[in-house]
Design an enzyme around this catalytic site. Sequence first.
Site, PDB file in Angstrom:
ATOM      1  N   GLU A 144      -3.114   1.812  -1.500  1.00 32.28           N
ATOM      2  CA  GLU A 144      -1.799   1.636  -2.245  1.00 32.28           C
ATOM      3  C   GLU A 144      -0.948   2.870  -2.059  1.00 32.28           C
ATOM      4  O   GLU A 144       0.180   3.239  -1.774  1.00 32.28           O
ATOM      5  CB  GLU A 144      -1.677   0.942  -3.063  1.00 32.28           C
ATOM      6  CG  GLU A 144      -1.720  -1.077  -3.122  1.00 32.28           C
ATOM      7  CD  GLU A 144      -1.779  -1.692  -3.652  1.00 32.28           C
ATOM      8  OE1 GLU A 144      -0.683  -1.937  -4.601  1.00 32.28           O
ATOM      9  OE2 GLU A 144      -3.070  -2.323  -4.315  1.00 32.28           O
TER      10      GLU A 144
ATOM     11  N   SER B 282     -20.532  -0.441   6.322  1.00 31.05           N
ATOM     12  CA  SER B 282     -21.960  -1.561   6.532  1.00 31.05           C
ATOM     13  C   SER B 282     -21.970  -1.888   8.034  1.00 31.05           C
ATOM     14  O   SER B 282     -20.889  -2.424   7.772  1.00 31.05           O
ATOM     15  CB  SER B 282     -22.706  -2.156   5.004  1.00 31.05           C
ATOM     16  OG  SER B 282     -22.377  -2.025   3.778  1.00 31.05           O
TER      17      SER B 282
ATOM     18  N   ASP C 186      -8.865  -7.462  -0.378  1.00 29.42           N
ATOM     19  CA  ASP C 186      -7.235  -6.636  -1.526  1.00 29.42           C
ATOM     20  C   ASP C 186      -7.727  -7.173  -2.869  1.00 29.42           C
ATOM     21  O   ASP C 186      -6.958  -8.294  -2.519  1.00 29.42           O
ATOM     22  CB  ASP C 186      -6.271  -6.887  -0.704  1.00 29.42           C
ATOM     23  CG  ASP C 186      -5.096  -5.808  -1.384  1.00 29.42           C
ATOM     24  OD1 ASP C 186      -5.443  -5.047  -2.592  1.00 29.42           O
ATOM     25  OD2 ASP C 186      -4.292  -5.945  -0.450  1.00 29.42           O
TER      26      ASP C 186
ATOM     27  N   ASP D 245      -4.487  -4.381  -7.424  1.00 28.05           N
ATOM     28  CA  ASP D 245      -2.966  -4.270  -6.501  1.00 28.05           C
ATOM     29  C   ASP D 245      -2.531  -3.305  -8.214  1.00 28.05           C
ATOM     30  O   ASP D 245      -2.755  -3.392  -9.164  1.00 28.05           O
ATOM     31  CB  ASP D 245      -2.142  -5.876  -6.773  1.00 28.05           C
ATOM     32  CG  ASP D 245      -1.770  -6.077  -5.554  1.00 28.05           C
ATOM     33  OD1 ASP D 245      -2.145  -5.255  -4.521  1.00 28.05           O
ATOM     34  OD2 ASP D 245      -1.216  -7.757  -5.472  1.00 28.05           O
TER      35      ASP D 245
END
Length: 825
Positions: free
Chosen positions: A198, A266, A338, A341
């Site tokens: 971000e 991974s 996600d 924030d």
Amino acid sequence: MGHLFRWLLRLSAGLILLSVLAIALVYYLASQSLPDYDKELALPGLSSPVEIVRDNANVPHIFGSFGASDEDVYFGLGYAHAQDRLWQMTVMRRTAQGRLSEIFGTRTLETDTYLRRLDIYRLAQQSVAVQSPEAMAALNAYAAGVNARLLEINEDALGRGAPEMFLFNMPVAPWQPADSIAIMKLMALQLSGHMKEEILRARTSLALNDATRIKDILPDAPGKGLTALPEYAALVPGVRQSALAAPAEESKLLFPVAPRGLAGASNAWAAASGRSAAGGTLLANDPHLQLSAPGVWYLARLELGSGGVIGGTIPGIPAVITGRSDALGWGITSSYLDDQDLFVERLNPENTQEYLGIDGYKKFISRPSIIKIKDEAPVTLTLRWTDNGPVLPGSMFKLAEITPPGHVVSLSWTVLSPKDTSMSAAISLMRTTTVQDAIIAGEDFVAPSQNLTLADQNTIALKTVGAFPVRDAAHQSKGRMPSQGWRPENRWQGRAPYADNPEFISPAGGILGNTNNKILDRPFPNHVSFDWGDTQRIHRWQKLMQNREVHTRDSFIEAQLDTVSYTARTLLPLIGADLWFTGEAAPAGTRERQRQIALTLLSGWNGEMNEHLPEPLIYAAWLRALQTRLITDELGPVAKSFRHVEPLFIERVYRDVDGAAAWCNVRHSAPQENCTEMARLALDDALIWIEERYGDALESLRWGDAHQAAQDHPVLGEVPVLRYFVNIRQSTSGSGNTLQRGKSSGRDPDPFQNIHSAGYRGVYDFADPDSSVFIVSTGQSGHPLSRYYDDMAQLWRRGEYIPMSLDENLARAAAVGITRITPRQ
């Protein structure tokens, strides 16, 4: 003269004798903490005797006596972890507590400051109350095992438990259940990268002259397109573009946040019995983390009441994180959910102790926190929280560059939950015997979010576990850039139902896997992420899986160790399209001749990133120089944040997708440059760099000389002399875009040093479970004087494994020691 010579001789002999005595004393003190694996002792905290059988690879197989409870086995794991990794455990605990500076001084002040602001340890303490009874029993018993080892060290004067303890006066407090939960949260910190994405997206948006070009340098993973986002300056009015001149970020001692591009990664894949040559399911897993010595992983076997489990544990955590039982195997890969924030919070101009909430200005939740610093005055922080989360200072992660005056930035993150039941989920998972039961157990995972790849005797599956934040469809930035914290449409609205987490059970093709690639394409806000960890390895994996009708344990091993770069095979024909076999004959020693030699080598190369070949180094240096030339003019100082080559960016530019070839023109020069010219100039840049570093004999180059695995001691790794004893360096194949992943540092002076790789590899065949194999990248011990400190490193480098059996007789057959612990009254 003779008299003087005799005195000089005596002085020299005395100095040599003193040096020998000093070295002998240091060795004696350090060796006192070497564990004795073959002994009998009585310790408090047990209800029944426990036996720790160390097999010939020093993997502890922990057995309770007949009728003993699982708690005694967890006690044994805590004792074994503390025997081999006490220093590592205590440093990780202090990191989570924000108390490193008490030992290391101002070098770790920024690390402590960040952890205090997140309040990780207090949240771990609060999460103790919400654990399941089984998890609490395991946590308490594990802590008792650690503390029993501490008692033994004190009673028997065992060299403070680790040689580092002599160099750093680190008092070791008794282990607590909250310590284990805090270490799990600390692992989440290392696996999360969306906050940095971000910040970088906001900085890049401000730096670009043409903001529409952000889709080139920060491309979305292939799939359905995304509706255009507003520029960051429009999202947060008042931010200053002139602030984008901060110096490059430097590495910090024991800082747990991975640099961009080095968050969790991974591989995991599974085959159903119908796609297996032996008729049983197959599972392979190799989690990727930053390399260190000792490594993150520790191999162990626990004989629980529900059966034996064996695999990779993390010292400090009483669970097999990735491994198998006789009936079930489980592997982990970063989901790239996600789950972070950033919010820009507006301060009250009349009272900076308040910020703008949904219903007007309100006070921060705040409290002081004192950081003690070795040999310095303590520092008092004021920790502040908004409704969205903790407030981060502008000095961290270049936040000041994207924060307008009169505002601060806060962080929402799933790991900042005081009701984190991830530990309960990990304990429960070990007791499950079917894929369906394992999926049910996964509901309690909160953070870090992972893709859980599962295989039982009949079924394979992949389930994403962890808390999914619910976002409003009207969110200003869709969670991709910091947004205004006072607007209700930007705030999180709870956790999505677990049933909505992606799930794939028994796919029709009989094979599933994940390389951190995009796993589905749901529209925002029901998506998983816009930023994924892989767009390249997945192509090579698909080819290897589809090349065979049926697979074996060995074919899965072959895939784990594959070093062919799909990226190189794709990009080289693009960037060299107008350079191959062109140009006039050039005399030896000229730049043109070197360029021709390099292009001739690359034209016959199959893309294998083999440590013994010159082509991988020429290719890697060329791509790095090319991206630098393409972006420096457009991004200025922000270009330094792009340390790793973005393959999709190079491809977009050289295919001129949506006008991306505009990056090839240097805006500040009068001529109109083209992409062929950029490729030629970048190749020259790369060859000059190679010549200065490795010489001009291109045919004699070795990729492994540049791509050395740097498994360094986090604290002693840069200390003169000591670093030669504690660091493990070795030539390696692979790259950041091969299945045998070896992500480079991207930092000068060693930009291709391998610092992020598979610290654990395991392959399990349920047609013959005891034929399963595994390996870790260093060794079991964290003690530099132990022969188990680096005994697996060469095996790991060569792509070899050790057996992974739950057969007790095999463990005992070549045991290097058996520790029998009985209860002390």
